[in-house]
Scaffold this motif. Sequence first.
Motif, PDB file in Angstrom:
ATOM      1  N   THR A  24       0.841  -1.086  -0.043  1.00  0.00           N
ATOM      2  CA  THR A  24      -0.071  -0.112   0.172  1.00  0.00           C
ATOM      3  C   THR A  24       0.814   1.221   0.084  1.00  0.00           C
ATOM      4  O   THR A  24       2.107   1.319   0.434  1.00  0.00           O
ATOM      5  CB  THR A  24      -1.000   0.099   1.211  1.00  0.00           C
ATOM      6  OG1 THR A  24      -0.057   0.087   2.491  1.00  0.00           O
ATOM      7  CG2 THR A  24      -1.770  -1.367   1.561  1.00  0.00           C
ATOM      8  N   TYR A  26       0.171   5.875   0.261  1.00  0.00           N
ATOM      9  CA  TYR A  26      -0.987   6.715   0.556  1.00  0.00           C
ATOM     10  C   TYR A  26      -0.262   8.160   0.012  1.00  0.00           C
ATOM     11  O   TYR A  26      -1.112   9.004   0.277  1.00  0.00           O
ATOM     12  CB  TYR A  26      -1.441   6.536   1.944  1.00  0.00           C
ATOM     13  CG  TYR A  26      -1.684   5.345   2.289  1.00  0.00           C
ATOM     14  CD1 TYR A  26      -2.761   4.586   2.011  1.00  0.00           C
ATOM     15  CD2 TYR A  26      -0.758   4.806   3.313  1.00  0.00           C
ATOM     16  CE1 TYR A  26      -2.905   3.281   2.426  1.00  0.00           C
ATOM     17  CE2 TYR A  26      -1.037   3.548   3.773  1.00  0.00           C
ATOM     18  CZ  TYR A  26      -1.941   2.787   3.403  1.00  0.00           C
ATOM     19  OH  TYR A  26      -2.079   1.566   3.734  1.00  0.00           O
ATOM     20  N   GLY A  45      -4.879   2.002  -0.808  1.00  0.00           N
ATOM     21  CA  GLY A  45      -5.607   1.065   0.139  1.00  0.00           C
ATOM     22  C   GLY A  45      -6.722   2.032   0.883  1.00  0.00           C
ATOM     23  O   GLY A  45      -6.038   3.060   1.496  1.00  0.00           O
ATOM     24  N   ASP A  85      -8.164   1.879  -4.411  1.00  0.00           N
ATOM     25  CA  ASP A  85      -9.456   1.183  -3.448  1.00  0.00           C
ATOM     26  C   ASP A  85     -10.597   1.866  -3.762  1.00  0.00           C
ATOM     27  O   ASP A  85     -10.283   3.235  -3.327  1.00  0.00           O
ATOM     28  CB  ASP A  85      -9.020   1.078  -2.066  1.00  0.00           C
ATOM     29  CG  ASP A  85      -8.974  -0.446  -1.534  1.00  0.00           C
ATOM     30  OD1 ASP A  85      -9.743  -1.205  -2.338  1.00  0.00           O
ATOM     31  OD2 ASP A  85      -8.595  -0.675  -0.407  1.00  0.00           O
ATOM     32  N   LYS A 115      -9.749  -1.285  -7.190  1.00  0.00           N
ATOM     33  CA  LYS A 115     -10.019  -2.355  -6.522  1.00  0.00           C
ATOM     34  C   LYS A 115     -11.454  -2.222  -5.995  1.00  0.00           C
ATOM     35  O   LYS A 115     -11.825  -1.434  -5.198  1.00  0.00           O
ATOM     36  CB  LYS A 115      -8.999  -2.704  -5.437  1.00  0.00           C
ATOM     37  CG  LYS A 115      -9.360  -3.859  -4.761  1.00  0.00           C
ATOM     38  CD  LYS A 115      -7.849  -4.317  -3.885  1.00  0.00           C
ATOM     39  CE  LYS A 115      -7.893  -3.770  -2.706  1.00  0.00           C
ATOM     40  NZ  LYS A 115      -8.975  -3.823  -1.586  1.00  0.00           N
ATOM     41  N   VAL A 182      -7.399  -9.946  -5.061  1.00  0.00           N
ATOM     42  CA  VAL A 182      -6.914 -10.133  -3.755  1.00  0.00           C
ATOM     43  C   VAL A 182      -7.681 -11.176  -2.848  1.00  0.00           C
ATOM     44  O   VAL A 182      -8.895 -11.220  -2.674  1.00  0.00           O
ATOM     45  CB  VAL A 182      -6.849  -8.781  -3.030  1.00  0.00           C
ATOM     46  CG1 VAL A 182      -6.587  -8.802  -1.546  1.00  0.00           C
ATOM     47  CG2 VAL A 182      -6.019  -7.623  -3.709  1.00  0.00           C
ATOM     48  N   GLU A 184      -8.002 -12.139   0.893  1.00  0.00           N
ATOM     49  CA  GLU A 184      -7.405 -11.660   2.278  1.00  0.00           C
ATOM     50  C   GLU A 184      -8.255 -12.531   3.272  1.00  0.00           C
ATOM     51  O   GLU A 184      -9.426 -13.007   3.543  1.00  0.00           O
ATOM     52  CB  GLU A 184      -7.938 -10.313   2.598  1.00  0.00           C
ATOM     53  CG  GLU A 184      -7.642  -9.850   4.154  1.00  0.00           C
ATOM     54  CD  GLU A 184      -7.948  -8.295   4.161  1.00  0.00           C
ATOM     55  OE1 GLU A 184      -8.359  -7.614   3.059  1.00  0.00           O
ATOM     56  OE2 GLU A 184      -7.616  -7.923   5.371  1.00  0.00           O
ATOM     57  N   VAL A 217       0.255  -4.010   3.935  1.00  0.00           N
ATOM     58  CA  VAL A 217       0.208  -2.698   4.443  1.00  0.00           C
ATOM     59  C   VAL A 217       1.424  -2.096   4.778  1.00  0.00           C
ATOM     60  O   VAL A 217       2.248  -2.596   5.686  1.00  0.00           O
ATOM     61  CB  VAL A 217      -1.088  -2.389   5.603  1.00  0.00           C
ATOM     62  CG1 VAL A 217      -0.967  -1.057   6.047  1.00  0.00           C
ATOM     63  CG2 VAL A 217      -2.471  -2.830   4.982  1.00  0.00           C
TER      64      VAL A 217
HETATM   65  O1  KIV Z   1      -7.059  -1.343   1.809  1.00  0.00           O
HETATM   66  C1  KIV Z   1      -6.120  -1.867   1.778  1.00  0.00           C
HETATM   67  O2  KIV Z   1      -5.013  -1.711   2.270  1.00  0.00           O
HETATM   68  C2  KIV Z   1      -6.402  -3.332   1.217  1.00  0.00           C
HETATM   69  C3  KIV Z   1      -5.213  -4.319   1.299  1.00  0.00           C
HETATM   70  C4  KIV Z   1      -5.122  -4.895   2.764  1.00  0.00           C
HETATM   71  C5  KIV Z   1      -5.247  -5.428   0.341  1.00  0.00           C
HETATM   72  O3  KIV Z   1      -7.285  -3.636   0.638  1.00  0.00           O
END
Ligand code: KIV
Length: 267
Positions: A24, A26, A45, A85, A115, A182, A184, A217
């Motif tokens: 991830t 940001y 994410g 995401d 995603k 993914v 999870e 993450v």
């Molecule tokens: O939000 C996120 O970081 C995720 C990953 C954990 C796959 O969806």
Amino acid sequence: MAEKVTAPEIMKMKRTGAKITALTAYDYSFARILDDAGIDILLVGDSLGSVIQGHESTLPVTLEEMIYHTRAVARGRKRALVVADMPFLSYQVSLEEAKRNAGRFLREGGAEAVKIEGGVQMLETIEAIVQMGIPVMGHVGLTPQSIHRFGGYKVQGKEKEDREKIIQDALAVEEGGAFSVVLEGIPMDLAQEITRRVSIPTIGIGAGMHCDGQVLVVHDMLGLFDMYTPKFVKRYAELRDVMADAVKRFIAEVREGSFPDDEHSFH
Ligand code: KIV
């Protein structure tokens, strides 16, 4: 290192057996570090709800916030594929909203894929977004946006019925035209079975070693987030300690008058 990573390139990696790496990101600085290190996928994410915003779940994260962070990450990317995401409520209400919001991630955020969480229920949505020319990464198993339905962050697919449901979800993601999925928080043998049965790459998090790739993450694997460390997280560094030590030295040096010194001053 290969050229720019694309969604078709990620699909090809399954066929060639090359493991896919994803973390991830940001913001711009982190994106640059991970991209320069050679990561294949930068996933913006909605986990930023926890590690950046301090929420208890991903549910409060908004579309505007996700687009903002995606834009920052995209500016730091040279080679990696940027996947954004789609946050809670940005794709579940209607196909029209899902399509418009997915498009915003590409147009305003600079993402190259989105995603979305869910399998069978999201088949139509995945199809509709893919038909717009937007690569979709699916996400099944422990899907954090459904945390209240699960009653907590619990491993999914332990019971036979639940296991079959997750397999059907992964197959639906593939049928919808997603380029990867993914997996999870599921038992490793279930992840292995799904990885064998779908033609698209599986990217695991808490799903064992048989997936086609792995995602973590970044704040977890670098030891920056210490509120809790799930069993599946390996901490490759303890950056919280490194940062705290640096900050303590800064405080001490300012207080004792040794910073700034001549070297760090203008003449
Ligand atoms: O939000 C996120 O970081 C995720 C990953 C954990 C796959 O969806």
